[in-house]
Motif scaffolding. Sequence first.
Motif, short mmCIF file in Angstrom:
data_model
loop_
_atom_site.label_atom_id
_atom_site.label_comp_id
_atom_site.label_asym_id
_atom_site.label_seq_id
_atom_site.Cartn_x
_atom_site.Cartn_y
_atom_site.Cartn_z
N VAL A 281 9.60 41.91 52.85
CA VAL A 281 9.15 42.25 51.51
C VAL A 281 7.98 41.34 51.13
O VAL A 281 7.80 40.27 51.71
CB VAL A 281 10.29 42.10 50.47
CG1 VAL A 281 11.37 43.13 50.74
CG2 VAL A 281 10.88 40.69 50.49
N LYS A 282 7.18 41.79 50.20
CA LYS A 282 6.08 40.94 49.74
C LYS A 282 5.90 41.01 48.23
O LYS A 282 4.85 41.42 47.75
CB LYS A 282 4.79 41.25 50.48
CG LYS A 282 4.59 42.71 50.82
CD LYS A 282 3.38 42.87 51.73
CE LYS A 282 3.34 44.26 52.31
NZ LYS A 282 2.34 44.50 53.29
N GLU A 303 5.98 36.54 53.17
CA GLU A 303 4.78 36.96 52.45
C GLU A 303 4.99 37.05 50.94
O GLU A 303 4.13 37.58 50.23
CB GLU A 303 4.30 38.30 53.00
CG GLU A 303 3.66 38.17 54.37
CD GLU A 303 3.02 39.48 54.80
OE1 GLU A 303 1.95 39.81 54.26
OE2 GLU A 303 3.61 40.17 55.66
N ALA A 304 6.11 36.52 50.47
CA ALA A 304 6.34 36.53 49.03
C ALA A 304 5.38 35.55 48.37
O ALA A 304 5.07 34.50 48.93
CB ALA A 304 7.79 36.13 48.73
N GLY A 305 4.90 35.90 47.18
CA GLY A 305 3.97 35.02 46.47
C GLY A 305 4.63 33.70 46.10
O GLY A 305 4.21 32.64 46.54
N VAL A 306 5.66 33.79 45.30
CA VAL A 306 6.39 32.60 44.85
C VAL A 306 7.88 32.82 45.11
O VAL A 306 8.41 33.89 44.84
CB VAL A 306 6.13 32.35 43.34
CG1 VAL A 306 7.12 31.34 42.78
CG2 VAL A 306 4.70 31.88 43.12
N ILE A 307 8.50 31.79 45.66
CA ILE A 307 9.95 31.89 45.89
C ILE A 307 10.68 30.92 44.97
O ILE A 307 10.36 29.74 44.90
CB ILE A 307 10.31 31.59 47.36
CG1 ILE A 307 9.68 32.64 48.28
CG2 ILE A 307 11.83 31.55 47.55
CD1 ILE A 307 9.95 32.42 49.76
N VAL A 308 11.64 31.46 44.23
CA VAL A 308 12.51 30.64 43.38
C VAL A 308 13.89 30.65 44.02
O VAL A 308 14.37 31.69 44.47
CB VAL A 308 12.58 31.23 41.95
CG1 VAL A 308 13.68 30.55 41.14
CG2 VAL A 308 11.24 31.11 41.26
#
Lengths: 356, 278
Positions: A281-282, A303-308
Amino acid sequence: MSLNCSDLCPLWPCEDKKEYKGVWVVGEVSEKGLHEASLQMLTPALKVSKKLRSEVVGVLIGYNVKKYADEFIKHGASKVIVVDDKALSTYYPMLYGDVIVELAKRFKPELILIAATMRGREMAPYIANTLKTGITADCTDFDVDEKTGDVLQIRPPFGAMLLAHIKTPSRRPQVSTARPNVFPVPPRDDSRSGEIIEVKVNVRKPRMKLISVKKIKKEEVPIEKAEVIVSGGKGIGSKEGFKVLEELANLLGGVVAGSRKAVDAGWIPRERQVGQTGKSVKPILYIAVGISGAAQHMFGVREAGVIVAINKDENAPIFRQADYGIVSDYREVLPKLIEYINSLKKEPRLLKELIE
Amino acid sequence: MVRVVVGIKWVPNTQAVRFDPKTGTLMREGVPSIINPPDLSAVEFALKIKERYGGEAIAITMAPPSAVKGLEHVLGMGVDRAVLISDRAFAGADTLATSYVLAEAIKKISRDVGKVDLAVFGQETIDSSTAHIPAQTASWLRWPYVYYVTDLEIKDDKVVVSRVLEDRVEKYELELPSVISVFMESIEARDVRLLHKLRAKIEKPIVVWSNKELKLDPRCIGLKGSPTMVSKITWTLEVPRKKIVYKPKDPEDAARWLISMLLKDEKTSKIFKWVVGG
């Protein structure tokens, strides 16, 4: 390497690998047209073909499929081999597989790339095996061994954050699959033109028959297209636990997903599984809740922008792979988060204060 | 009467593998092996077919001798007999060489025991997830095959299956013999029953086949019979992340902190402003 046929398994054809040229991408066609995942395979195909100084060839088989050949060319293929035959109007893994095998014997490509959609995963191993050659599943990158011309098929094996570089040193064609969305579709160039080669193949009688097809309801937003994903893992503890994740996702205009453990536990459907054995996923924002951060899972969110990360175990490996981590129980944090976002919606002035 | 062969794999329990935070690697020492969980669904499928149509269910696995434990488990579930295919000559096999041995074992069962009607496999394994073996075995046997099966019915010399794809359910009719792969854990596997366990203890229905029994050309098995090879192993490039970890005073503090971070982060600020209508 000289040919020594007596060293080979006698069931394998003994041929000089130098005879094999070109990188193939096998297209998957449904009533919706050429599958995007097939076009994505053009990205590694172009990379490998450049290093091998060979060309990218799209392969289309089925009935009324010639019209899609242009899609392949506009996105980077030099040629398209088309088998358009009424006898191929229904997909059967063995029937379609045997046609690709026939074409591969005739045209001798050095590499065959197939998108690892459900059909692709069903058909690709059959093709490789019938050609008595190797296959590498779920590749995430490709390279070329300059000396031997062997394609390095790179995939994360079981284990740590490792990549196995897999070669097929003595056999051709080399066959690989890659999961959808691991590679982007190469940019479309409407000025491109290419050759369309129509081929007749002797189609065998299938030993199976399609009796019926029932469409299952497509979910609103598939996770691979979502901009915000709230994802749950083993730490969620139950199916009911996902309700609060759903609520947060709705509030953020996103969708809910899960780790393999959450899927195996039956808390979330398999088509919403993120990770090496699920989907890549992105999203702009990925909120991982109660997910420990196994390498296989993290591969799917690279490829995720920001990971929380929200996890009550401060030693969870996910905290070293996330942008923002909160050491807390999600049962306490998520309701507050929802409440807080709702209050911001009512009082946008609070937003300003937060930024300053 | 239907004779079903079910293939199982003895795999390291990936769920039991622990992460070493100091080295960033997974610790695999002492990790117990288990039956690949999707294969248990395949066993359940085979048993259901046997119960419904009569006949027998035979489990096969290519594995080191320790896999006897796994075979004892499926015998306890009600499988009639089991074949452990075990020989150093088979070691180092990739999926082509593995499927070759499995296909030859199925042929041998057909010759020695009786005609096999159906070979059933789990969708994929938890250790490598290639999903190669069912299609490859079908290729060696030249039997029709289909993946992702959730339901099955035998009608005369044909099998009618339902299978799922991303957006549809399809129904197919296949000629027997055929190979099917069962959709993940679509069907829950039964527990071991004491009665079956006792019977297995008395009858000892596990046979071990080495290459003495299978008599396969050494060039077609193990490392030699494997077209693929691992040329090297490298580390993945870690994606750079901010790695800011916060221990909040209370849930409200956590919510405030997170929203302010996401609003300040240029990647996420946009969606957040939009969400909250700013």
